[in-house]
Design a protein around this motif. Structure first.
Motif, PDB file in Angstrom:
ATOM      1  N   ARG A 142       0.824  -1.203   0.000  1.00  0.00           N
ATOM      2  CA  ARG A 142       0.000   0.000   0.000  1.00  0.00           C
ATOM      3  C   ARG A 142       0.863   1.260   0.000  1.00  0.00           C
ATOM      4  NH1 ARG A 142      -4.216   0.651   4.779  1.00  0.00           N
ATOM      5  NH2 ARG A 142      -2.262   0.537   5.941  1.00  0.00           N
ATOM      6  N   GLN A 143       1.947   1.276   0.775  1.00  0.00           N
ATOM      7  CA  GLN A 143       2.821   2.446   0.810  1.00  0.00           C
ATOM      8  C   GLN A 143       3.544   2.642  -0.516  1.00  0.00           C
ATOM      9  OE1 GLN A 143       5.387   2.606   4.228  1.00  0.00           O
ATOM     10  NE2 GLN A 143       3.779   2.009   5.655  1.00  0.00           N
ATOM     11  N   ARG A 144       3.901   1.549  -1.169  1.00  0.00           N
ATOM     12  CA  ARG A 144       4.548   1.677  -2.475  1.00  0.00           C
ATOM     13  C   ARG A 144       3.604   2.327  -3.480  1.00  0.00           C
ATOM     14  NH1 ARG A 144       6.626  -3.726  -4.632  1.00  0.00           N
ATOM     15  NH2 ARG A 144       7.772  -2.356  -6.049  1.00  0.00           N
ATOM     16  N   TRP A 145       2.332   1.951  -3.430  1.00  0.00           N
ATOM     17  CA  TRP A 145       1.372   2.562  -4.353  1.00  0.00           C
ATOM     18  C   TRP A 145       1.088   4.002  -3.979  1.00  0.00           C
ATOM     19  CZ3 TRP A 145       0.428   1.544  -9.014  1.00  0.00           C
ATOM     20  CH2 TRP A 145       0.452   0.236  -9.498  1.00  0.00           C
ATOM     21  N   PHE A 146       1.137   4.345  -2.702  1.00  0.00           N
ATOM     22  CA  PHE A 146       0.982   5.748  -2.316  1.00  0.00           C
ATOM     23  C   PHE A 146       2.105   6.588  -2.914  1.00  0.00           C
ATOM     24  CE2 PHE A 146      -1.625   4.969   1.804  1.00  0.00           C
ATOM     25  CZ  PHE A 146      -2.756   4.779   1.022  1.00  0.00           C
TER      26      PHE A 146
END
Length: 257
Positions: A142-146
């Motif tokens: 999720r953080q990578r996509w953010f």
């Protein structure tokens, strides 16, 4: 608890033996193991701790539509700029002249600017993909996509990115092809390495045909891919599937034109 042993055969003496009490059944069998519960993301509501594919698709679609509207809608109510006229009618680069001329025949200047805005949207998505792929895998998905969405949002709204897609010139096509190629190439690890190397070389060559100065980046990209291969075998593979085809294509173009 205490317990008497059987009498000894020789002496007939009975011994007093201390024994531990039996453990309850639930203790003897060990701690109770509860079945694993699926983790639900409180933000997306997906069945995993990451971000659902549907939300990723919606986010990317929103980025693309927003970037296209910011580039096309405010800039379609006036006549052609000088650069647009010179590049559509005369052409400074081979691919841009063919594409822009074809769009002009089909739908006039409006179609040319729509295609340029579409290239700006593609460049926005490619920027998001590059940022996502280069973000450390140690971070949650999720953080990578953010990070990817943040980079794509900046490309969508910053004046430089909007300016490239505002006019019917070669810059947007060159930027879209270049960023798409970078999105495929970095990092090279993972499945489909050969196909991504070939597709990346083709996209970079398209960017070169759209704007020749893009070739200034090619030596640095090729050297990085070779020296970051990690082994001689991987380096040879990258030379054969990326460096060689891109070099031959550029050399053939220079020799012909």
């Amino acid at each position: 608890m205490f317990k008497f042993t059987k009498p000894d055969r020789d002496t007939g003496v009975m011994r007093l033996q201390l024994e531990a009490p039996p453990l309850p059944r639930r203790w003897a069998e060990g701690p109770e193991v509860l079945p694993a519960q699926p983790q639900t993301d409180p933000v997306t509501g997906s069945g995993t701790a990451g971000i659902s594919k549907s939300w990723i698709a919606v986010g990317l679609l929103g980025l693309a539509i927003g970037a296209f509207c910011l580039r096309f809608l405010p800039n379609n109510d006036h006549s052609a700029y000088m650069d647009e006229v010179s590049q559509i009618l005369a052409g400074r680069y081979l691919l841009e002249q063919v594409v822009a001329g074809g769009m002009d025949i089909v739908g006039g200047l409006t179609m040319v600017r729509a295609f340029t805005a579409l290239c700006g949207a593609i460049m926005t998505l490619a920027t998001a993909g590059v940022a996502y792929r280069l973000t450390s895998r140690a971070l949650p998905e999720r953080q990578r996509w953010f990070v990817g969405f943040g980079a794509g949002l900046l490309m969508a709204i910053l004046p430089t990115g909007i300016g490239l897609g505002n006019f019917g010139t070669y810059d947007a096509l060159a930027g879209a092809a270049f960023m798409s190629g970078i999105a495929l190439l970095f990092p090279v690890e993972g499945r489909g390495r050969r196909s991504r190397l070939v597709a990346g070389s083709a996209l970079l060559f398209i960017a070169f045909l759209s704007k020749y100065v893009i070739a200034a980046y090619f030596p640095f990209i090729c050297l990085y891919l070779i020296f970051s291969a990690g082994s001689v075998k991987n380096a040879i593979s990258r030379i054969g599937w990326f460096v060689g085809p891109l070099t031959l294509a550029c050399a053939a173009y220079f020799s012909i034109f």
